[in-house]
Motif scaffolding. Structure first.
Motif, short mmCIF file in Angstrom:
data_model
loop_
_atom_site.label_atom_id
_atom_site.label_comp_id
_atom_site.label_asym_id
_atom_site.label_seq_id
_atom_site.Cartn_x
_atom_site.Cartn_y
_atom_site.Cartn_z
N GLU A 400 0.84 -1.21 0.00
CA GLU A 400 0.00 0.00 0.00
C GLU A 400 0.88 1.25 0.00
N ASN A 401 1.92 1.24 0.83
CA ASN A 401 2.86 2.37 0.86
C ASN A 401 3.51 2.56 -0.50
N GLY A 402 3.94 1.42 -1.08
CA GLY A 402 4.60 1.47 -2.41
C GLY A 402 3.69 2.14 -3.42
N ILE A 403 2.43 1.68 -3.48
CA ILE A 403 1.47 2.24 -4.45
C ILE A 403 1.26 3.74 -4.17
N CYS A 432 8.92 7.90 -5.01
CA CYS A 432 9.65 9.14 -4.69
C CYS A 432 10.88 8.93 -3.80
N GLY A 433 10.95 7.76 -3.12
CA GLY A 433 12.09 7.50 -2.24
C GLY A 433 11.98 8.26 -0.92
N ILE A 434 12.89 7.94 -0.01
CA ILE A 434 12.85 8.57 1.33
C ILE A 434 14.18 9.30 1.54
N PHE A 441 13.96 7.18 11.06
CA PHE A 441 12.74 7.44 11.84
C PHE A 441 11.47 6.87 11.24
N ILE A 442 11.53 6.32 10.01
CA ILE A 442 10.27 5.96 9.35
C ILE A 442 9.49 4.85 10.06
N PHE A 443 10.19 4.09 10.95
CA PHE A 443 9.46 3.05 11.68
C PHE A 443 8.89 3.57 13.00
N ARG A 448 5.88 10.84 9.88
CA ARG A 448 5.63 10.97 8.44
C ARG A 448 6.72 11.84 7.85
N VAL A 449 7.32 11.37 6.75
CA VAL A 449 8.49 12.06 6.20
C VAL A 449 8.19 13.53 5.95
N ASP A 450 7.23 13.75 5.15
CA ASP A 450 6.88 15.12 4.82
C ASP A 450 5.37 15.22 4.86
N ARG A 453 3.85 16.35 1.77
CA ARG A 453 3.98 15.48 0.62
C ARG A 453 3.03 14.30 0.70
N SER A 454 2.97 13.67 1.88
CA SER A 454 2.09 12.50 2.02
C SER A 454 0.65 12.93 1.90
N ASN A 455 -0.10 12.07 1.31
CA ASN A 455 -1.52 12.34 1.23
C ASN A 455 -2.12 12.16 2.63
N ASP A 458 -4.64 9.72 3.64
CA ASP A 458 -4.31 8.30 3.52
C ASP A 458 -3.49 7.78 4.69
N GLY A 459 -2.33 8.42 4.91
CA GLY A 459 -1.39 7.87 5.90
C GLY A 459 -1.50 8.55 7.24
N VAL A 460 -1.32 7.76 8.33
CA VAL A 460 -1.31 8.35 9.67
C VAL A 460 0.03 8.13 10.37
N GLY A 461 0.94 7.46 9.68
CA GLY A 461 2.26 7.24 10.26
C GLY A 461 2.33 6.06 11.21
N LEU A 462 1.45 5.09 11.03
CA LEU A 462 1.48 3.91 11.91
C LEU A 462 1.76 2.61 11.15
N GLY A 463 1.60 2.64 9.82
CA GLY A 463 1.72 1.41 9.02
C GLY A 463 3.06 0.70 9.21
N LEU A 464 4.16 1.47 9.09
CA LEU A 464 5.49 0.84 9.21
C LEU A 464 5.78 0.43 10.66
N ALA A 465 5.25 1.21 11.63
CA ALA A 465 5.43 0.84 13.05
C ALA A 465 4.77 -0.51 13.33
N ILE A 466 3.57 -0.70 12.75
CA ILE A 466 2.86 -1.98 12.94
C ILE A 466 3.66 -3.11 12.29
N GLY A 487 13.55 5.20 -5.89
CA GLY A 487 12.67 4.16 -5.37
C GLY A 487 13.10 3.64 -4.00
N THR A 488 12.27 2.75 -3.47
CA THR A 488 12.51 2.23 -2.12
C THR A 488 12.34 0.72 -2.11
N THR A 489 13.17 0.05 -1.29
CA THR A 489 13.03 -1.40 -1.13
C THR A 489 12.98 -1.74 0.36
N PHE A 490 11.94 -2.47 0.75
CA PHE A 490 11.86 -3.00 2.13
C PHE A 490 12.13 -4.50 2.06
N THR A 491 12.97 -5.01 3.01
CA THR A 491 13.30 -6.44 3.00
C THR A 491 13.11 -7.02 4.40
P1 ADP Z 1 1.80 6.20 6.59
O1 ADP Z 1 0.62 5.50 7.06
O2 ADP Z 1 1.79 7.67 6.79
O3 ADP Z 1 2.29 5.76 5.27
P2 ADP Z 1 3.98 4.64 7.50
O4 ADP Z 1 4.40 4.29 8.86
O5 ADP Z 1 3.49 3.54 6.63
O6 ADP Z 1 2.92 5.77 7.63
O7 ADP Z 1 5.17 5.35 6.78
C1 ADP Z 1 5.90 6.34 7.44
C2 ADP Z 1 6.47 7.35 6.44
O8 ADP Z 1 7.44 6.68 5.62
C3 ADP Z 1 5.44 7.81 5.46
O9 ADP Z 1 4.92 9.03 5.92
C4 ADP Z 1 6.19 7.98 4.19
O10 ADP Z 1 6.61 9.33 4.06
C5 ADP Z 1 7.39 7.13 4.31
N1 ADP Z 1 7.26 5.95 3.43
C6 ADP Z 1 6.81 4.75 3.75
N2 ADP Z 1 6.87 3.88 2.69
C7 ADP Z 1 7.39 4.60 1.68
C8 ADP Z 1 7.70 4.29 0.31
N3 ADP Z 1 7.49 3.09 -0.20
N4 ADP Z 1 8.22 5.28 -0.44
C9 ADP Z 1 8.45 6.51 0.08
N5 ADP Z 1 8.19 6.86 1.34
C10 ADP Z 1 7.65 5.91 2.14
#
Ligand code: ADP
Length: 500
Positions: A400-403, A432-434, A441-443, A448-450, A453-455, A458-466, A487-491
């Motif tokens: 979902e983040n990727g899309i 767009c990359g990070i 800090f993204i976890f 939220r990075v910006d 910038r983020s919609n 859509d995002g609340v900044g909890l997805g990656l923490a979960i 681009g970005t890669t999560f592994t």
């Molecule tokens: P959110 O629900 O806001 O996406 P996340 O915890 O999932 O919160 O992500 C935290 C922040 O990391 C996001 O605000 C976003 O800026 C950045 N991020 C996460 N995944 C990506 C990605 N694939 N590409 C670029 N930025 C990302």
């Protein structure tokens, strides 16, 4: 009184030295008296024998009054302390040199007399015999048999009076040597006492310093950093001896260090919790206020709005309500994952099939955004071991983040990389990359990075923490590699299921 260890030690030492002093005086009294008696008796061992050989004191059972008087007189002149008694063969006192009336006994025991006269074994001195002047007292003596017609007609019993040291005061008054040795002994005891005080003072000083440091530490509300305290104590303390006190202070410093660290950790937890509450209330209030605003507008302008406008307002209200629902759901999810009771439903499953299903689920969303979404794996994969529901959440969040962060024409791919022990799962996008400074800090929760910038809807900044928390529970770290505008890669990895 005696509340400090030092005063107790000092009192104990004082008590012990007093006991030693008393024992010393008693011993001196006893040995001196015994020694004097031994010396006096040894010197006068043959006194009675000489006297009997000088004069014939008894003849055929009769006392020779003349001779006896001479002897009594002579000895009175030479040594007034000596008393002479004439005894019959049974030990009965016949006559004596002492003033009349002072003699209390009628006879003296003959067993010390026999021991004295026994030629086969020399007497062990001092040998004490009955004192005729006292019914209880024993005294040193010299004795010789009075012989006549080849039989013992009686005994000349000479009581050797000498100085009697019954009390310490008498002993001290009577002997210069004893006085000297007593004064010296007391001086030594006094010196030992003061040396002991000095030693105890040195010994307890480190304890006092430690206790002062402890007081300082507790009174400071545990807010004073430990190092200055430690320095204080160390400068005052004698060089470290590695003894119990040293071990005690080491333990204290370790304990204090832990307390400070734990207080710091508690403060940090409290700070994070406050930040959390602030974030949560802000994130809940924003969509709630918007939702309320649109609904109120709809109500106020009822009949004045075109159907399109009404639809538009309702759509926006629904979006905010969705966001609110999503936030509450994610918060609930995170709280559950944080709780102690969280339990994973471990099972074996096919990660290939799971990936295909999720990709399928997001395909429409990707197509609508003009993004290519695909899953690829090289071969038939072994089963993995984990909680399928939770891993599904991780993959959903990453895809979902990727899309969300990939522009039209971009690509999001999920790759499965099998290994002997583990299978690697890689979610890559051409988004767009990070920025590198944001990567650490993204976890973090609510990060939220910006925010522009983020919609925001859509995002609340909890997805990656979960996702991170779920993978922590699977003991699998999550890695991120990102290049801005590329681009970005999560592994992450999951263990291959092994038949038990
Ligand atoms: P959110 O629900 O806001 O996406 P996340 O915890 O999932 O919160 O992500 C935290 C922040 O990391 C996001 O605000 C976003 O800026 C950045 N991020 C996460 N995944 C990506 C990605 N694939 N590409 C670029 N930025 C990302």
């Amino acid at each position: 009184m005696f509340k400090t260890l030092y005063s107790r030690l000092a009192a104990t030492l004082f008590g012990l030295l007093c006991l030693v002093g008393i024992a010393y005086v008693l011993l001196t009294l006893f040995t001196t008296r015994t020694y004097l008696q031994e010396v006096t008796q040894k010197l006068n061992l043959t006194l009675a024998k000489h006297l009997t050989s000088e004069k014939i004191l008894m003849q055929e059972g009769q006392i020779n009054q003349e001779a006896t008087k001479d002897i009594f007189h002579m000895l009175m002149v030479i040594n007034p302390n000596i008393e002479i008694y004439l005894l019959d063969p049974e030990g009965k006192i016949l006559t004596y040199s002492a003033p009349p009336g002072v003699v209390k006994r009628e006879a003296v025991s003959l067993s010390p007399v026999s021991a004295f006269l026994d030629k086969s074994t020399p007497p062990s001195l001092p040998l004490l015999g009955d004192d005729p002047k006292d019914l209880d007292r024993k005294k040193i003596f010299s004795v010789a048999p009075i012989l006549g017609n080849n039989k013992t007609e009686g005994y000349l019993y000479v009581v050797l009076g000498g100085e009697e040291y019954d009390t310490v005061v008498k002993l001290l008054q009577g002997s210069y040597i004893v006085r000297l040795s007593t004064v010296t002994g007391m001086g030594i005891l006094l010196l030992t006492f003061f040396a002991g005080l000095l030693f105890f003072n040195l010994l307890t000083r480190r304890l006092r310093n430690l206790s002062a440091t402890l007081d300082q530490f507790t009174q400071s509300d545990f807010s004073i950093p430990l190092d200055p305290l430690k320095k204080n104590t160390d400068t005052a303390a004698p060089p470290s001896a590695g003894d119990e006190i040293d071990r005690l202070s080491t333990t204290f410093y370790k304990m204090a260090d832990r307390i400070l660290k734990q207080i710091e950790a508690l403060k940090e937890t409290d700070r994070v919790r406050r930040e959390w509450i602030a974030n949560i209330s802000h994130d809940l209030r924003t969509p709630l206020a918007a939702l309320q605003g649109y609904l109120e507008t709809l109500l106020l302008k009822e009949g004045k709005l075109s159907p399109e406008e009404q639809k538009q307002y309702l759509k926006i209200a629904l979006q905010h309500s969705d966001r609110l629902g999503k936030l509450v759901l994610q918060l609930f999810e995170l709280a559950k994952l944080d709780s102690e009771q969280v339990q994973l439903n471990w099972e074996r499953f096919s990660i290939g099939e799971l990936t295909q299903d999720i990709v399928q689920k997001f395909q429409l969303k990707a197509q609508n955004k003009g993004i290519q979404l695909e899953a690829s794996c090289q071969e038939v994969l072994p089963f993995v071991w984990g909680d399928i529901g939770m891993i599904e959440r991780v993959l959903e969040n990453l895809i979902e983040n990727g899309i969300r962060h990939t522009p039209k024409g971009g690509r999001v791919a999920v790759k499965l990389l099998p290994n002997v022990e583990k299978i690697g799962i890689e979610v890559t996008d051409t988004g767009c990359g990070i920025p590198s400074e944001a990567v650490p800090f993204i976890f973090d929760r609510f990060y939220r990075v910006d925010k522009n910038r983020s919609n925001r809807s859509d995002g609340v900044g909890l997805g990656l923490a979960i996702a991170k928390r779920i993978l922590e529970l699977h003991e699998s770290p999550i890695a991120v590699h990102s290049t801005l505008n590329v681009g970005t890669t999560f592994t992450f990895h999951l263990p291959v299921f092994k038949n038990p």
